[in-house]
Design a protein around this motif. Structure first.
Motif, mmCIF file in Angstrom:
data_model
loop_
_atom_site.group_PDB
_atom_site.id
_atom_site.type_symbol
_atom_site.label_atom_id
_atom_site.label_comp_id
_atom_site.label_asym_id
_atom_site.label_seq_id
_atom_site.Cartn_x
_atom_site.Cartn_y
_atom_site.Cartn_z
ATOM 1 N N PHE A 1 -12.401 50.454 99.175
ATOM 2 C CA PHE A 1 -12.233 51.133 100.452
ATOM 3 C C PHE A 1 -11.064 50.551 101.248
ATOM 4 N N THR A 2 -10.170 49.848 100.568
ATOM 5 C CA THR A 2 -8.903 49.310 101.104
ATOM 6 C C THR A 2 -9.078 48.061 101.956
ATOM 7 N N VAL A 3 -10.254 47.433 101.986
ATOM 8 C CA VAL A 3 -10.404 46.183 102.735
ATOM 9 C C VAL A 3 -9.612 45.097 102.024
ATOM 10 N N PRO A 4 -8.627 44.488 102.689
ATOM 11 C CA PRO A 4 -7.785 43.471 102.024
ATOM 12 C C PRO A 4 -8.513 42.140 101.909
ATOM 13 N N PHE B 1 1.193 53.846 86.110
ATOM 14 C CA PHE B 1 2.123 54.336 87.127
ATOM 15 C C PHE B 1 1.400 55.358 87.990
ATOM 16 N N PHE B 2 1.592 55.215 89.303
ATOM 17 C CA PHE B 2 0.985 56.155 90.248
ATOM 18 C C PHE B 2 2.046 56.584 91.254
ATOM 19 N N ALA B 3 2.265 57.895 91.336
ATOM 20 C CA ALA B 3 3.293 58.439 92.229
ATOM 21 C C ALA B 3 4.637 57.762 91.971
ATOM 22 N N ASP B 4 4.973 57.617 90.679
ATOM 23 C CA ASP B 4 6.242 57.047 90.234
ATOM 24 C C ASP B 4 6.395 55.563 90.578
ATOM 25 N N ARG B 5 5.303 54.903 90.912
ATOM 26 C CA ARG B 5 5.350 53.459 91.195
ATOM 27 C C ARG B 5 4.516 52.715 90.154
ATOM 28 N N ASP B 6 5.028 51.556 89.709
ATOM 29 C CA ASP B 6 4.307 50.740 88.739
ATOM 30 C C ASP B 6 3.176 50.010 89.460
ATOM 31 N N MET B 7 1.951 50.355 89.091
ATOM 32 C CA MET B 7 0.778 49.767 89.737
ATOM 33 C C MET B 7 0.034 48.795 88.819
ATOM 34 N N THR B 8 0.650 48.399 87.729
ATOM 35 C CA THR B 8 -0.062 47.606 86.724
ATOM 36 C C THR B 8 -0.607 46.315 87.304
ATOM 37 N N LYS B 9 0.128 45.678 88.190
ATOM 38 C CA LYS B 9 -0.306 44.395 88.749
ATOM 39 C C LYS B 9 -0.779 44.510 90.194
ATOM 40 N N ALA B 10 -0.872 45.724 90.709
ATOM 41 C CA ALA B 10 -1.301 45.916 92.093
ATOM 42 C C ALA B 10 -2.798 45.642 92.230
ATOM 43 N N THR B 11 -3.209 45.141 93.388
ATOM 44 C CA THR B 11 -4.618 44.879 93.656
ATOM 45 C C THR B 11 -5.348 46.202 93.900
ATOM 46 N N PRO B 12 -6.676 46.202 93.781
ATOM 47 C CA PRO B 12 -7.428 47.425 94.087
ATOM 48 C C PRO B 12 -7.183 47.935 95.502
ATOM 49 N N GLU B 13 -7.019 46.999 96.465
ATOM 50 C CA GLU B 13 -6.763 47.413 97.835
ATOM 51 C C GLU B 13 -5.455 48.175 97.954
ATOM 52 N N VAL C 1 -18.985 54.520 106.726
ATOM 53 C CA VAL C 1 -17.866 55.474 106.763
ATOM 54 C C VAL C 1 -16.721 54.909 107.595
ATOM 55 N N MET C 2 -17.045 54.135 108.633
ATOM 56 C CA MET C 2 -15.992 53.516 109.434
ATOM 57 C C MET C 2 -15.226 52.467 108.631
ATOM 58 N N VAL C 3 -15.916 51.777 107.707
ATOM 59 C CA VAL C 3 -15.202 50.841 106.832
ATOM 60 C C VAL C 3 -14.163 51.593 106.010
ATOM 61 N N ALA C 4 -14.535 52.753 105.490
ATOM 62 C CA ALA C 4 -13.578 53.561 104.738
ATOM 63 C C ALA C 4 -12.421 54.014 105.616
ATOM 64 N N GLY C 5 -12.656 54.117 106.918
ATOM 65 C CA GLY C 5 -11.590 54.497 107.842
ATOM 66 C C GLY C 5 -10.538 53.431 108.039
ATOM 67 N N GLU C 6 -10.736 52.232 107.446
ATOM 68 C CA GLU C 6 -9.734 51.175 107.565
ATOM 69 C C GLU C 6 -8.407 51.583 106.939
ATOM 70 N N ARG C 7 -8.425 52.530 105.993
ATOM 71 C CA ARG C 7 -7.167 52.926 105.365
ATOM 72 C C ARG C 7 -6.240 53.605 106.368
ATOM 73 N N THR C 8 -6.783 54.504 107.168
ATOM 74 C CA THR C 8 -5.941 55.255 108.103
ATOM 75 C C THR C 8 -5.768 54.526 109.434
ATOM 76 N N HIS C 9 -6.751 53.700 109.834
ATOM 77 C CA HIS C 9 -6.655 52.957 111.090
ATOM 78 C C HIS C 9 -7.070 51.509 110.847
ATOM 79 N N PRO C 10 -6.227 50.703 110.186
ATOM 80 C CA PRO C 10 -6.610 49.325 109.855
ATOM 81 C C PRO C 10 -6.823 48.473 111.099
ATOM 82 N N SER C 11 -7.815 47.573 111.032
ATOM 83 C CA SER C 11 -8.131 46.697 112.160
ATOM 84 C C SER C 11 -7.171 45.514 112.197
#
Length: 953
Positions: free
Chosen positions: A520-523, A742-754, A780-790
Motif C-alpha cells: 500500500f506504498t508505506v515506505p 520493466f514497468f512503464a518502460d522503467r527497469d523495476m528489477t531492483k525496486a522495492t515493493p513501495e 482505506v486511509m492507509v492506502a490513501g498514502e500513495r496520493t496524499h503521503p503523510s
C-alpha cells in the motif's frame, strides 16, 4: 624473566595475551556458554528471549548461599538443591506466565520476563540478604587452588572446566538420544506437527524452561566466587548480554555454536580487561559483536507469520450518536483543563522534596512516551530509551553551560538523541522483534559503562544550568517542576498528534502486516528510521528534564536498568494509550519516591506490574477507558439515549458488500494513455526471463510475460506451479535469480515493493489479512498514502488538512463499495469475503495502472462471484487498469480475461485465449484433468473441454 614467565605475560599492543589470561577467558567463557545454551533452549521453545534468564540463575545462587553459609548445609548437598529450585522456578514461569500469554505477540513475552527479572532479583535478596557477594560466596570444596603466572585459579574455575563440557555433552545426548529430548526438539520445531504425534508441546516447553533454569543457576553459582564485589544486579542485564552474544551468533538455534562462540566472548573479555584503557569497553565491544552478528543474519528474529495478538492503538471510539450529547463533548476538555490545573497548583502546595519527585515522574513519563510510540504503536521493543535520555541530557547541559542559551541546549540534546537513536536502530531496519531489543540492550549497557563516562558527555559529573522565565531563574525544585510540566505537555501534544496521524497509521500497518503495508506504498525503511529518530528525540527531551533538574549530573543519573523501568511504567499505564506512561510513572516512579517501600514493597511493586502485563492487556489505562465508557453511557441515558441500543451494532459478519452494486461511475479519472490498448500498443508490464530457485526447488523457471494497457491476463496452474512466487517477484517481495522486470518502460528489477506500488504496480494477497487492529476506514486511509503521503513534521504539529483529504476519499470509496455498515469495525471482526472487498477498496484507493490479483474470489461465496467479476470489469472501464489475475475459478477467469497463460512446475506451458489454454494438452493433464470442481464452480455457462484423442501429443 624466564621463558615460562614470558609466555604467561605476553604483551601485544598493551594487551596481556599470555596463557594465563587466555585460560581464565576460557573458564569464564564456559560460564557464558552455559547461559547461551539456556537462552537458545528457551528461544526455540517460546520464540522470544527470556530476559529473566540471568535473574533465575542469581536466585539459584542465593539459595546456595543461604543453605551453605547461613544454614551450614554441605556444599554438595546444597548444590543440586539450588539447581533444582532454579529449574522449578523457570518451569513454573513457563506454566504460570508464558502459557497465559499464548496468542499474544512474542514482544509481550519479553516484556513479561523483564518484570520477572526485577521481581526475582528482589526475591533473591529476600531469600539471602547478603546477596551473591563474591567475597563471601562459597566455592566448591575438595578442589585445589593454584596460581597461573600472576593470576590465582580457584576451585570455581576448575569446576567450570569440569562441569561445563559435561553439561554440554549430557544435554546433547539427552536432546538427541532420549525420547523426552527428541520430543522437546520436535515441539520446538513445530508444535502442530508434534501434536499430531501425540507430543504435548506446552509440557515440552516447560521442560525446556526448567533445563534452562537449572543451567542458569549452575552458571551463576560457578561465576560468582570468581568476581570480587559481585552484586546481584550484575547477574542481570550485564551477564545476560554476554550470554546473548553467543546465542545471537548461533542464530538462537544451534547449541554447540552458542557454546563455542561464548568461549570466544570470554577470551575477548579477558583480553580487553588486561588493558586499563579498554576495561570499560567490554560492553561496547560485545555490543558491536552482537550488531555484526545481527547484520550477517538477515532472517534472525523475523516475525513474518506473527500478525495476530496486537491490541488496538488509542482509546476506544465513542459511538457517533454520543457526539450529539453536549456533556459528552465537553468531558475531554474539562478533564484536560482540570488535570493541568491540578498539576500546576501542586507547584505551590508541595515541598521542594516532593516537587523533585514529581519532576522525576514527569521526566520518566516523557521517556515513557517514546516507549509508547516505538512499542505500543510500532510493536518493537527498545531497551535503550534511557540511554538516549542520558545522551540528550549531557549534550543539553554542555550546550546550555557553554552558550548561556538554555533553549539551544534543549534543541541540541533532543537532536543528538534523535540521531543516535536512528543510528542504533539501523540493524533492526530489516528485522523484527529480537534485533532491536538486543541491540538497544547492548547500547544501554555500553552507554552506562563507557559513553557517558567520556568527558564530552558526563565524565566525572557536570553541574547543569537551570532555565529562566523572563529573567527569573528556576533554581528551586518547585519552580523547575513547572518547567517539567510544560515539557511533559509538549511531549504529550506531539505524541498524540503522531499517534492519530497518517504517520501513526503507517506504523500500525507495518506492525500488523508489513507486507500489506508495503504493498500500500508505506515506505518501510523511511518510516522506521523516522520512528527511531522521533522516539529518540522524545527520550532526549525526557533526559533534558531529568538532567537539568539535578544539582550534579553523573553517569549514575542514567543507569541501564532505568530503560527497563520506563518499559515497565509504559506497560502498567497502557501501551495503547498516549497518557499511559504518565499513569505508570506516578506508580513506578512516584510511589517509591514519596513512600519508603523497602525490599518487600519493591517486590510487591515488581509483582504488581508483572500481573498487569499478564492479566490486563490494556494496562491500568484500560480500566480508566472502561470507566470513561460507563460515564458516557450515564450521560447519554440522561440525554434520552438508550446506551444498549446505541452500542449494539448490526450483525455484519454474515452480509457481504458484494450483494450491493458498486457505483464507480465518475469516481476516478482514467489514464487515457493506458486505455489505448491494441495489437500495436507498447506493453505496460514486461517480465523477461525471470527465474527463482529455493535451494534445489525450481519455483519459477525462465518465465516471460507481457501485459498491455488495459489488458486482463489470467494465470492458471495447479498448486505449487509457481504462480504466487511469480507475483512475489513482480511485486518486489522476492528477488529473482535471473531476468528483469520493466514497468512503464522503467527497469523495476531492483525496486522495492513501495516504489513499485507508488508507480502503479500494485498487488493483492491470498489471505486478504490486511491490518487486524485497524478499522475499515483507517485501512482505506492507509492506502490513501500513495496520493496524499503523510509528512512527519506536519503530523507532529497536528495539522488536520492532509488526513482530512484521505478521510474524505476513504469515505467516498467506502460508500461506493457498499462498506458503510462496516466502516467502524476492525478488520479482525470481518468475514473473509468482506475483507476481500475491503482489500479491493484499498487497491482502488491506490489508483493502480497494473493490478496483480492473487485469487480474488477466495473466501467469497459462490453466488457472489458474478458480482465480483462485474466489479473488476468496472474497475478496468473506469480506471483503465490492466490486471494479472491468479484464479482457480476458471469460468470467472474466462469471463474476465482477454488472454490466459498456464503455469506448471515454474514454467509457462500455454498462452492464448481462454479456450485455447483450456484445450491445451499439458493444461488438461496437469491441471484441469485433476480438478473438475474448478471448472464447474461458477456455473456451466462455459463450453466443456473436449477430451483429446488417445495418442495426441
Amino acid at each position: 624473566m624466564s621463558a615460562t614467565e614470558a609466555v604467561l605475560a605476553m604483551d601485544v599492543m598493551g594487551f596481556q595475551i599470555g596463557i594465563d589470561r587466555l585460560i581464565i577467558g576460557v573458564f569464564t567463557g564456559l560460564t557464558y556458554g552455559m547461559l547461551a545454551v539456556g537462552l537458545v533452549l528457551v528461544y526455540r521453545s517460546s520464540k522470544f528471549v527470556n530476559f529473566a534468564h540471568g535473574s533465575i540463575g542469581a536466585f539459584g545462587a542465593s539459595v546456595l548461599g543461604l543453605l551453605v553459609v547461613d544454614w551450614g548445609t554441605p556444599y554438595f548437598v546444597a548444590f543440586p538443591v539450588a539447581i533444582a529450585v532454579a529449574a522449578l522456578l523457570a518451569g513454573g514461569i513457563e506454566v504460570g506466565v508464558v502459557r497465559r500469554l499464548a496468542g499474544r505477540p512474542s514482544l509481550i513475552g519479553m516484556i513479561a520476563t523483564l518484570g520477572l527479572s526485577q521481581f526475582i532479583l528482589i526475591m533473591a535478596l529476600l531469600v539471602n540478604s547478603d546477596g551473591v557477594s563474591g567475597f563471601t560466596f562459597p566455592e566448591p570444596p575438595f578442589l585445589p587452588s593454584f596460581t597461573l603466572g600472576t593470576t590465582p585459579v580457584g576451585p570455581s574455575y576448575l569446576a567450570m572446566l569440569l562441569l561445563a563440557p559435561a553439561v554440554l555433552l549430557g544435554l546433547a545426548w539427552f536432546l538427541r538420544r532420549t525420547r523426552q529430548g527428541l520430543a522437546i526438539r520436535a515441539a520446538a520445531d513445530s508444535a502442530d506437527t508434534a501434536a499430531l504425534e501425540g507430543i504435548r508441546a506446552p509440557r515440552m516447553a516447560s521442560y525446556a524452561w526448567a533445563i534452562a533454569g537449572g543451567i542458569a543457576a549452575l552458571s551463576a553459582i560457578l561465576v560468582t566466587p570468581t568476581t570480587a564485589g559481585q552484586s546481584i544486579e550484575t547477574l542481570g542485564p550485564d551477564l545476560l548480554l554476554k550470554g546473548l552474544a553467543g546465542a545471537v551468533i548461533a542464530r538462537m538455534t544451534s547449541i554447540p555454536i552458542a557454546f563455542w562462540a561464548s568461549i570466544a566472548i570470554g577470551v575477548l573479555e579477558q583480553i580487553l580487561l588486561s588493558n586499563p584503557d579498554t576495561r570499560g569497553l567490554v560492553p561496547v565491544v560485545i555490543g558491536i559483536v552482537i550488531v555484526v552478528a545481527l547484520l550477517r543474519q538477515p532472517t534472525l528474529g523475523r516475525a513474518d507469520t506473527e500478525r495476530g495478538g496486537w491490541r488496538r492503538v488509542g482509546s476506544p471510539p465513542v459511538p457517533a450518536a454520543y457526539k450529539a450529547v453536549r456533556a459528552i463533548r465537553l468531558t475531554p476538555p474539562v478533564v484536560v483543563i482540570g488535570s493541568v490545573t491540578v498539576a500546576v497548583a501542586l507547584a505551590y502546595l508541595v515541598s521542594n522534596e516532593t516537587a523533585s519527585v514529581l519532576t522525576s515522574v514527569a521526566g520518566f513519563a516523557i521517556v515513557g512516551l517514546s516507549v509508547g510510540l516505538i512499542t505500543g504503536v510500532a510493536g518493537q521493543l527498545s531497551l535503550g530509551q534511557f540511554a538516549y535520555a542520558g545522551i540528550g541530557a549531557a549534550v543539553s547541559a554542555h550546550l546550555a553551560n557553554s552558550s548561556g542559551n538554555f533553549v539551544l541546549g534543549i534543541l541540541g540534546g533532543v537532536a543528538v538523541a534523535a540521531v543516535v537513536s536512528a543510528l542504533v536502530g539501523i540493524p533492526a531496519l530489516r528485522l523484527k522483534g529480537l534485533a532491536l531489543a538486543v541491540s538497544t540492550l547492548a547500547f544501554a549497557l555500553a552507554t552506562t559503562a563507557w559513553v557517558l563516562r567520556l568527558d564530552i558527555f558526563l565524565g566525572d559529573g557536570i553541574s547543569p544550568a537551570k532555565p529562566t522565565w523572563f529573567g527569573y531563574p528556576m533554581n528551586l525544585a518547585r519552580d523547575y517542576y513547572l518547567f517539567a510540566i510544560l515539557m511533559l505537555a509538549l511531549g504529550v501534544f506531539v505524541c498524540a498528534n503522531l499517534w492519530r496521524s497518517g504517520f501513526g497509521r503507517s506504523l500500525q500497518a507495518l506492525r500488523d502486516n508489513e507486507d500489506a503495508a508495503r504493498a500500500f506504498t508505506v515506505p518501510r525503511t523511511m518510516r522506521k528510521l523516522q520512528l527511531y529518530a522521533v522516539s529518540g528525540a522524545i527520550a532526549g527531551l525526557g533526559g533534558v528534564v531529568i538532567g537539568h533538574g539535578q544539582m550534579t549530573l553523573t553517569v549514575n543519573s542514567f543507569p541501564a536498568t532505568a530503560s527497563i523501568d520506563v518499559v515497565a511504567l509504559t506497560v502498567v499505564g497502557g501501551l495503547g494509550l498516549v497518557i499511559g506512561p504518565l499513569v505508570g510513572a506516578l506508580i513506578i516512579v512516584g510511589l517509591p519516591g514519596l513512600v519508603i517501600l523497602g525490599i518487600p514493597g519493591q517486590a510487591a511493586l515488581a509483582l504488581g506490574w508483572l500481573l498487569v502485563v499478564v492479566l490486563l492487556p490494556d494496562g491500568l489505562g484500560g480500566i480508566g477507558m472502561r470507566m470513561r465508557d460507563r460515564w458516557y453511557d450515564w450521560l447519554a441515558a440522561r440525554a434520552g439515549l438508550d446506551p444498549a441500543a446505541v452500542r449494539t451494532e448490526p450483525d455484519v459478519t454474515q452480509r457481504s458488500p458484494l450483494q450491493r452494486s458498486a457505483q464507480l461511475d465518475g469516481l476516478f479519472t482514467p489514464d487515457t494513455q493506458d486505455l489505448e490498448a491494441g495489437p500495436g500498443a507498447t506493453p505496460l508490464l514486461v517480465v523477461n526471463d525471470i527465474s527463482r530457485h529455493f535451494g534445489g526447488v525450481v519455483a519459477v523457471d525462465h518465465v516471460d510475460l507481457e501485459v498491455g494497457p488495459g489488458e486482463i491476463v489470467g494465470v492458471i496452474g495447479p498448486n505449487g506451479a509457481g504462480k504466487t512466487t511469480l507475483f512475489e517477484i513482480i511485486a518486489g517481495f522476492t528477488a529473482p535469480d535471473t531476468g528483469a522486470i520493466f514497468f512503464a518502460d522503467r527497469d523495476m528489477t531492483k525496486a522495492t515493493p513501495e516504489h513499485r506500488a507508488t508507480a502503479g504496480l500494485v498487488r493483492s494477497f491470498q489471505d486478504a489479512a490486511l491490518f487486524p487492529t485497524m478499522t475499515v476506514r483507517e485501512t482505506v486511509m492507509v492506502a490513501g498514502e500513495r496520493t496524499h503521503p503523510s509528512r512527519l513534521a506536519v503530523a507532529a504539529l497536528g495539522t488536520p488538512f492532509p488526513d482530512r483529504l484521505k478521510a474524505n476519499r476513504a469515505d467516498e470509496l467506502i460508500d461506493r463499495m457498499g462498506l458503510g455498515p462496516f466502516a467502524g469495525r476492525t478488520i479482525a471482526e470481518l468475514s473473509t469475503g468482506t475483507r476481500r472487498v475491503v482489500e479491493l477498496t484499498c487497491l482502488l484507493a491506490l489508483e493502480p495502472r497494473v493490478l496483480l490479483l492473487d485469487e480474488p474470489s477466495a473466501g467469497i461465496a459462490q453466488n457472489e462471484c458474478e458480482a465480483l467479476g462485474d466489479l473488476l470489469l468496472d474497475v478496468r472501464r473506469e480506471l483503465g487498469t490492466a490486471m494479472v489475475v491468479i484464479e482457480h475459478d476458471l469460468p470467472l477467469l474466462s469471463r474476465l480475461c482477454d488472454r490466459m497463460v498456464a503455469m506448471n512446475l515454474g514454467r509457462l506451458v500455454a498462452s492464448g485465449t481462454p479456450d485455447e489454454v483450456r484445450s491445451h494438452p499439458e493444461v488438461i493433464s496437469s491441471y484441469l484433468g485433476s480438478d473438475h470442481a474448478a471448472i464447474e464452480r461458477s456455473g456451466s455457462h462455459l463450453a466443456p473441454v473436449t477430451p483429446l484423442p488417445a495418442g495426441t501429443p
